[in-house]
Motif scaffolding. Structure first.
Motif, PDB file in Angstrom:
ATOM      1  N   THR A   1       0.821  -1.212   0.000  1.00 34.36           N
ATOM      2  CA  THR A   1       0.000   0.000   0.000  1.00 34.36           C
ATOM      3  C   THR A   1       0.857   1.264   0.000  1.00 34.36           C
ATOM      4  OG1 THR A   1      -0.163  -0.066   2.401  1.00 34.36           O
ATOM      5  CG2 THR A   1      -1.930  -1.138   1.139  1.00 34.36           C
ATOM      6  N   GLU A   2       2.122   1.117   0.365  1.00 34.59           N
ATOM      7  CA  GLU A   2       3.053   2.236   0.293  1.00 34.59           C
ATOM      8  C   GLU A   2       4.469   1.711   0.171  1.00 34.59           C
ATOM      9  OE1 GLU A   2       2.197   4.116   4.152  1.00 34.59           O
ATOM     10  OE2 GLU A   2       4.272   3.647   4.696  1.00 34.59           O
TER      11      GLU A   2
ATOM     12  N   THR B   1       8.762   3.333  -0.389  1.00 39.18           N
ATOM     13  CA  THR B   1       9.676   4.450  -0.546  1.00 39.18           C
ATOM     14  C   THR B   1      10.500   4.170  -1.792  1.00 39.18           C
ATOM     15  OG1 THR B   1       9.807   4.756   1.836  1.00 39.18           O
ATOM     16  CG2 THR B   1      11.540   5.756   0.527  1.00 39.18           C
ATOM     17  N   MET B   2      10.631   5.179  -2.660  1.00 36.16           N
ATOM     18  CA  MET B   2      11.467   5.049  -3.836  1.00 36.16           C
ATOM     19  C   MET B   2      12.563   6.103  -3.756  1.00 36.16           C
ATOM     20  SD  MET B   2      10.650   5.413  -7.893  1.00 36.16           S
ATOM     21  CE  MET B   2      11.015   7.155  -7.963  1.00 36.16           C
ATOM     22  N   ALA B   3      13.792   5.658  -3.939  1.00 31.41           N
ATOM     23  CA  ALA B   3      14.940   6.565  -3.933  1.00 31.41           C
ATOM     24  C   ALA B   3      15.565   6.572  -5.322  1.00 31.41           C
ATOM     25  CB  ALA B   3      15.969   6.112  -2.899  1.00 31.41           C
ATOM     26  N   VAL B   4      15.969   7.749  -5.752  1.00 36.82           N
ATOM     27  CA  VAL B   4      16.675   7.921  -7.020  1.00 36.82           C
ATOM     28  C   VAL B   4      17.989   8.606  -6.695  1.00 36.82           C
ATOM     29  CG1 VAL B   4      16.627   8.965  -9.316  1.00 36.82           C
ATOM     30  CG2 VAL B   4      14.485   8.241  -8.237  1.00 36.82           C
ATOM     31  N   ASP B   5      19.102   8.012  -7.152  1.00 37.98           N
ATOM     32  CA  ASP B   5      20.381   8.652  -6.904  1.00 37.98           C
ATOM     33  C   ASP B   5      21.324   8.461  -8.083  1.00 37.98           C
ATOM     34  OD1 ASP B   5      20.442   5.888  -5.952  1.00 37.98           O
ATOM     35  OD2 ASP B   5      22.432   6.308  -5.202  1.00 37.98           O
ATOM     36  N   THR B   6      22.289   9.359  -8.178  1.00 35.55           N
ATOM     37  CA  THR B   6      23.320   9.268  -9.206  1.00 35.55           C
ATOM     38  C   THR B   6      24.291   8.182  -8.777  1.00 35.55           C
ATOM     39  OG1 THR B   6      23.116  11.618  -9.680  1.00 35.55           O
ATOM     40  CG2 THR B   6      25.123  10.515 -10.441  1.00 35.55           C
ATOM     41  N   LEU B   7      24.423   7.175  -9.612  1.00 33.90           N
ATOM     42  CA  LEU B   7      25.332   6.074  -9.307  1.00 33.90           C
ATOM     43  C   LEU B   7      26.712   6.351  -9.892  1.00 33.90           C
ATOM     44  CD1 LEU B   7      25.513   3.259  -8.033  1.00 33.90           C
ATOM     45  CD2 LEU B   7      24.787   2.321 -10.218  1.00 33.90           C
TER      46      LEU B   7
ATOM     47  N   VAL C   1      11.091   9.619  -2.232  1.00 39.81           N
ATOM     48  CA  VAL C   1       9.669   9.959  -2.177  1.00 39.81           C
ATOM     49  C   VAL C   1       8.884   8.778  -1.614  1.00 39.81           C
ATOM     50  CG1 VAL C   1       9.193   9.227  -4.555  1.00 39.81           C
ATOM     51  CG2 VAL C   1       7.745  10.931  -3.501  1.00 39.81           C
ATOM     52  N   LEU C   2       7.861   9.086  -0.842  1.00 39.40           N
ATOM     53  CA  LEU C   2       6.934   8.078  -0.352  1.00 39.40           C
ATOM     54  C   LEU C   2       5.834   7.953  -1.393  1.00 39.40           C
ATOM     55  CD1 LEU C   2       5.822   6.213   1.894  1.00 39.40           C
ATOM     56  CD2 LEU C   2       4.592   8.225   2.764  1.00 39.40           C
TER      57      LEU C   2
ATOM     58  N   ASP D   1      -2.259   8.126  -7.921  1.00 35.96           N
ATOM     59  CA  ASP D   1      -1.913   9.538  -8.154  1.00 35.96           C
ATOM     60  C   ASP D   1      -0.485   9.689  -8.654  1.00 35.96           C
ATOM     61  OD1 ASP D   1      -4.395  10.407  -7.200  1.00 35.96           O
ATOM     62  OD2 ASP D   1      -3.665  10.460  -5.121  1.00 35.96           O
ATOM     63  N   ALA D   2      -0.243  10.748  -9.417  1.00 32.79           N
ATOM     64  CA  ALA D   2       1.110  11.072  -9.888  1.00 32.79           C
ATOM     65  C   ALA D   2       1.818  11.915  -8.825  1.00 32.79           C
ATOM     66  CB  ALA D   2       1.026  11.845 -11.195  1.00 32.79           C
ATOM     67  N   TYR D   3       3.121  11.690  -8.660  1.00 35.68           N
ATOM     68  CA  TYR D   3       3.948  12.457  -7.748  1.00 35.68           C
ATOM     69  C   TYR D   3       5.035  13.125  -8.556  1.00 35.68           C
ATOM     70  CZ  TYR D   3       1.832   9.614  -4.084  1.00 35.68           C
ATOM     71  OH  TYR D   3       0.955   9.009  -3.253  1.00 35.68           O
ATOM     72  N   PHE D   4       5.342  14.364  -8.222  1.00 38.43           N
ATOM     73  CA  PHE D   4       6.406  15.101  -8.891  1.00 38.43           C
ATOM     74  C   PHE D   4       7.365  15.611  -7.842  1.00 38.43           C
ATOM     75  CE2 PHE D   4       2.700  15.311 -11.568  1.00 38.43           C
ATOM     76  CZ  PHE D   4       3.210  15.075 -12.833  1.00 38.43           C
ATOM     77  N   PHE D   5       8.645  15.400  -8.078  1.00 40.13           N
ATOM     78  CA  PHE D   5       9.660  15.954  -7.177  1.00 40.13           C
ATOM     79  C   PHE D   5      10.922  16.181  -7.951  1.00 40.13           C
ATOM     80  CE2 PHE D   5      10.188  11.422  -7.047  1.00 40.13           C
ATOM     81  CZ  PHE D   5      11.528  11.207  -6.895  1.00 40.13           C
TER      82      PHE D   5
END
Length: 116
Positions: free
Chosen positions: A79-80, A82-88, A105-106, A112-116
């Protein structure tokens, strides 16, 4: 996210001061990806139970790269997450501001769409 499916659209950005010949970003989820093959776009590969890496291509200083769009399936129906995006990898460029290399981002199972 909806029913364990996560659609991600990512546009890499180089804040400068110099061009980057190529780089790689890593996307990690707090739960494992579903077993079996994920259909990933060219330039992306699954590298672990919970992560995918994607090549960005060349990035001009103070410029945007090509949009990366992918869909992954998560194990179960969380139901939830956490997604992390990082420069490798940054193509060997010197980065004076490593603070902007990681976003997190959670994501809730609302569709729904999330923008960050």
């Amino acid at each position: 996210m909806r029913g364990g499916r996560v659609d991600v659209g990512l546009t890499p950005r180089n804040h400068g001061p110099a061009d980057v010949s190529d780089s790689t970003v890593r996307l990690r989820w707090s739960v494992p990806l579903a077993a079996g093959a994920q259909r990933l776009p060219a330039g992306c590969a699954r590298t672990g139970r919970q992560e995918v890496v994607c090549r960005t291509g060349a990035l001009a200083a103070d410029g945007l790269g090509e949009r990366i769009a992918l869909r992954v399936w998560l194990r179960g129906r969380p139901t939830e997450v956490t997604m992390a995006v990082d420069t490798l990898w940054g193509g060997g460029a010197v980065d004076r501001n490593r603070a902007n290399d990681r976003q997190q981002v959670l994501v809730l199972d609302t569709g729904d769409a999330y923008f960050f």
